[in-house]
Design a protein around this motif. Sequence first.
Motif, PDB file in Angstrom:
ATOM      1  N   ARG A 203       0.804  -1.209   0.310  1.00  0.00           N
ATOM      2  CA  ARG A 203      -0.004   0.002  -0.153  1.00  0.00           C
ATOM      3  C   ARG A 203       0.829   1.364  -0.117  1.00  0.00           C
ATOM      4  O   ARG A 203       0.421   2.221  -0.171  1.00  0.00           O
ATOM      5  N   LEU A 204       2.089   1.031   0.182  1.00  0.00           N
ATOM      6  CA  LEU A 204       3.105   2.212   0.190  1.00  0.00           C
ATOM      7  C   LEU A 204       3.682   2.416  -1.145  1.00  0.00           C
ATOM      8  O   LEU A 204       2.811   3.171  -1.999  1.00  0.00           O
ATOM      9  N   LYS A 205       4.778   2.393  -1.725  1.00  0.00           N
ATOM     10  CA  LYS A 205       5.312   2.682  -2.973  1.00  0.00           C
ATOM     11  C   LYS A 205       4.471   2.030  -4.147  1.00  0.00           C
ATOM     12  O   LYS A 205       4.150   2.687  -4.915  1.00  0.00           O
ATOM     13  N   ALA A 206       4.133   0.781  -3.978  1.00  0.00           N
ATOM     14  CA  ALA A 206       3.413   0.065  -5.029  1.00  0.00           C
ATOM     15  C   ALA A 206       1.854   0.560  -5.205  1.00  0.00           C
ATOM     16  O   ALA A 206       1.586   0.828  -6.355  1.00  0.00           O
ATOM     17  N   GLY A 207       1.349   0.824  -4.033  1.00  0.00           N
ATOM     18  CA  GLY A 207      -0.004   1.765  -4.164  1.00  0.00           C
ATOM     19  C   GLY A 207       0.124   2.897  -4.641  1.00  0.00           C
ATOM     20  O   GLY A 207      -0.950   3.280  -5.697  1.00  0.00           O
ATOM     21  N   THR A 208       0.982   3.744  -4.296  1.00  0.00           N
ATOM     22  CA  THR A 208       0.979   4.911  -5.184  1.00  0.00           C
ATOM     23  C   THR A 208       1.493   5.035  -6.501  1.00  0.00           C
ATOM     24  O   THR A 208       1.005   6.042  -7.059  1.00  0.00           O
ATOM     25  N   ALA A 209       2.449   4.194  -6.877  1.00  0.00           N
ATOM     26  CA  ALA A 209       2.473   3.923  -8.338  1.00  0.00           C
ATOM     27  C   ALA A 209       1.155   3.611  -8.970  1.00  0.00           C
ATOM     28  O   ALA A 209       0.745   4.157 -10.281  1.00  0.00           O
ATOM     29  N   GLN A 210       0.227   2.805  -8.511  1.00  0.00           N
ATOM     30  CA  GLN A 210      -1.066   2.503  -9.012  1.00  0.00           C
ATOM     31  C   GLN A 210      -1.815   3.680  -9.157  1.00  0.00           C
ATOM     32  O   GLN A 210      -2.577   3.993 -10.218  1.00  0.00           O
ATOM     33  N   LYS A 211      -1.867   4.325  -8.047  1.00  0.00           N
ATOM     34  CA  LYS A 211      -2.752   5.688  -7.988  1.00  0.00           C
ATOM     35  C   LYS A 211      -2.330   6.697  -9.276  1.00  0.00           C
ATOM     36  O   LYS A 211      -3.088   6.973  -9.798  1.00  0.00           O
ATOM     37  N   LEU A 212      -0.942   6.837  -9.141  1.00  0.00           N
ATOM     38  CA  LEU A 212      -0.469   7.572 -10.378  1.00  0.00           C
ATOM     39  C   LEU A 212      -0.835   6.941 -11.570  1.00  0.00           C
ATOM     40  O   LEU A 212      -1.324   7.833 -12.712  1.00  0.00           O
ATOM     41  N   ILE A 213      -0.599   5.696 -11.888  1.00  0.00           N
ATOM     42  CA  ILE A 213      -1.179   5.119 -13.325  1.00  0.00           C
ATOM     43  C   ILE A 213      -2.654   5.235 -13.386  1.00  0.00           C
ATOM     44  O   ILE A 213      -2.937   5.762 -14.737  1.00  0.00           O
ATOM     45  N   LEU A 214      -3.254   5.060 -12.328  1.00  0.00           N
ATOM     46  CA  LEU A 214      -4.865   5.304 -12.836  1.00  0.00           C
ATOM     47  C   LEU A 214      -5.187   6.522 -13.174  1.00  0.00           C
ATOM     48  O   LEU A 214      -6.089   6.804 -14.035  1.00  0.00           O
ATOM     49  N   HIS A 215      -4.768   7.557 -12.392  1.00  0.00           N
ATOM     50  CA  HIS A 215      -5.414   8.919 -12.729  1.00  0.00           C
ATOM     51  C   HIS A 215      -4.649   9.404 -14.078  1.00  0.00           C
ATOM     52  O   HIS A 215      -5.266  10.366 -14.460  1.00  0.00           O
ATOM     53  N   THR A 216      -3.517   9.001 -14.170  1.00  0.00           N
ATOM     54  CA  THR A 216      -2.786   9.381 -15.564  1.00  0.00           C
ATOM     55  C   THR A 216      -3.539   8.834 -16.745  1.00  0.00           C
ATOM     56  O   THR A 216      -3.897   9.559 -17.533  1.00  0.00           O
ATOM     57  N   PHE A 217      -3.951   7.751 -16.466  1.00  0.00           N
ATOM     58  CA  PHE A 217      -4.631   6.965 -17.717  1.00  0.00           C
ATOM     59  C   PHE A 217      -6.146   7.425 -17.959  1.00  0.00           C
ATOM     60  O   PHE A 217      -6.510   7.758 -19.138  1.00  0.00           O
ATOM     61  N   SER A 218      -6.800   7.481 -16.804  1.00  0.00           N
ATOM     62  CA  SER A 218      -8.123   8.018 -16.774  1.00  0.00           C
ATOM     63  C   SER A 218      -8.289   9.329 -17.220  1.00  0.00           C
ATOM     64  O   SER A 218      -9.264   9.590 -18.112  1.00  0.00           O
ATOM     65  N   THR A 219      -7.241  10.428 -16.774  1.00  0.00           N
ATOM     66  CA  THR A 219      -7.434  11.551 -17.210  1.00  0.00           C
ATOM     67  C   THR A 219      -6.966  11.959 -18.774  1.00  0.00           C
ATOM     68  O   THR A 219      -7.692  12.439 -19.422  1.00  0.00           O
ATOM     69  N   ALA A 220      -6.089  11.030 -19.197  1.00  0.00           N
ATOM     70  CA  ALA A 220      -5.614  10.960 -20.737  1.00  0.00           C
ATOM     71  C   ALA A 220      -6.728  10.631 -21.495  1.00  0.00           C
ATOM     72  O   ALA A 220      -6.980  10.898 -22.756  1.00  0.00           O
ATOM     73  N   LEU A 221      -7.489   9.504 -21.176  1.00  0.00           N
ATOM     74  CA  LEU A 221      -8.526   8.780 -21.984  1.00  0.00           C
ATOM     75  C   LEU A 221      -9.399   9.983 -21.906  1.00  0.00           C
ATOM     76  O   LEU A 221     -10.154  10.067 -22.939  1.00  0.00           O
ATOM     77  N   MET A 222      -9.955  10.480 -20.989  1.00  0.00           N
ATOM     78  CA  MET A 222     -11.159  11.688 -20.930  1.00  0.00           C
ATOM     79  C   MET A 222     -10.561  12.929 -22.015  1.00  0.00           C
ATOM     80  O   MET A 222     -11.469  13.303 -22.561  1.00  0.00           O
ATOM     81  N   VAL A 223      -9.092  13.158 -22.041  1.00  0.00           N
ATOM     82  CA  VAL A 223      -8.891  14.064 -22.792  1.00  0.00           C
ATOM     83  C   VAL A 223      -9.117  13.591 -24.352  1.00  0.00           C
ATOM     84  O   VAL A 223      -9.474  14.356 -25.301  1.00  0.00           O
ATOM     85  N   ARG A 224      -8.547  12.408 -24.382  1.00  0.00           N
ATOM     86  CA  ARG A 224      -8.728  11.838 -25.987  1.00  0.00           C
ATOM     87  C   ARG A 224     -10.299  11.557 -26.315  1.00  0.00           C
ATOM     88  O   ARG A 224     -10.247  11.749 -27.562  1.00  0.00           O
ATOM     89  N   LEU A 225     -11.106  11.549 -25.705  1.00  0.00           N
ATOM     90  CA  LEU A 225     -12.544  11.414 -25.964  1.00  0.00           C
ATOM     91  C   LEU A 225     -13.029  12.891 -25.927  1.00  0.00           C
ATOM     92  O   LEU A 225     -14.313  13.073 -26.174  1.00  0.00           O
ATOM     93  N   GLY A 226     -12.347  13.707 -25.718  1.00  0.00           N
ATOM     94  CA  GLY A 226     -12.843  15.219 -26.014  1.00  0.00           C
ATOM     95  C   GLY A 226     -13.812  15.782 -25.083  1.00  0.00           C
ATOM     96  O   GLY A 226     -14.201  16.739 -24.867  1.00  0.00           O
ATOM     97  N   ARG A 227     -13.225  15.223 -23.631  1.00  0.00           N
ATOM     98  CA  ARG A 227     -14.010  15.946 -22.210  1.00  0.00           C
ATOM     99  C   ARG A 227     -13.386  16.875 -21.710  1.00  0.00           C
ATOM    100  O   ARG A 227     -13.698  17.294 -20.398  1.00  0.00           O
TER     101      ARG A 227
END
Length: 309
Positions: A203-227
């Motif tokens: 839940r420490l470094k690995a969890g932080t990395a997953q949080k960064l990956i998730l919010h980077t992925f979903s934000t980029a996805l929303m940008v690509r979808l024109g939102r």
Amino acid sequence: MGAMDDGGSAWGTAVDSPTEERNERTRALDQVPTRELLELINAEDRLVPGAVATSLPHLARLVDLAAERVARGGAVHYVGAGTSGRLAVIDAAELLPTFQLHEGVVLAHLAGGHSALAQAVEGAEDDAAAGRDAVSAVGAEDVVIGLAASGRTPFVAGAIAQATEQAAVTALVTSNPRAGLLRHVDVPIVVDTGPEALTGSTRLKAGTAQKLILHTFSTALMVRLGRTWSNLMVSVVATNEKLRARTVTILCQATGLSRPDSAAVLASAGGDLKVGLVMALTGAEPAQARAALERSGGVVRDAVRATTP
């Protein structure tokens, strides 16, 4: 007893992952003063962004694959257990108000269900059949993203196996470059965060990395979808006073209008920020702006281009 002590089946098989190794830098964790203890943990945390950066080429591919499929009516499914699953639930839930995303476009499947959000559900992560059931309805237009720090969680493995059989795009986000499951996904995303400050506490470094990956992925996805418009959240749902004030601010930032003028445009647009933005940028009437957005699938930049003389 000897067979059990050396990793026999009665006590499970030892996990071959850097996340389970002992961190030589933090061996004195329980002996140092509190300030130094915090500094040790913080020093490990600072390693995470660099590890995430190495995964960006694969993450970019996943964003593009997901955007193509969501645009055609597909959905993105996050699958995880424990911390991984809880982070997935949070990320998926925040997309609805932030980007006015319809339900069912990005979904999170947490081992053990909703009750596992608040407390651990014994044995849930070991249930591969439940993982299969969680994504039993996916198809070729869908994307299934497994999240597993060690890369071996049976619940996640079951979901990926099911998704593969149904021709969905699959990905794995893990901090274990040796994870066998990486060989079975279309997009492997490895964020090698190394041993944790507290051995095995992912839940420490690995969890932080997953949080960064998730919010980077979903934000980029929303940008690509024109939102978005530029770097502004023009799809935000104004459900409270703070967000209503933010919509005025966003319109000011996007157009250069004063707050009173922006508020007046929003009122004419029925509170719809996208409609107000198209109106302010093109001089269109509310009905014309709304029609342009409908034709463009809600993409403001396309609606503005189509409406501008």
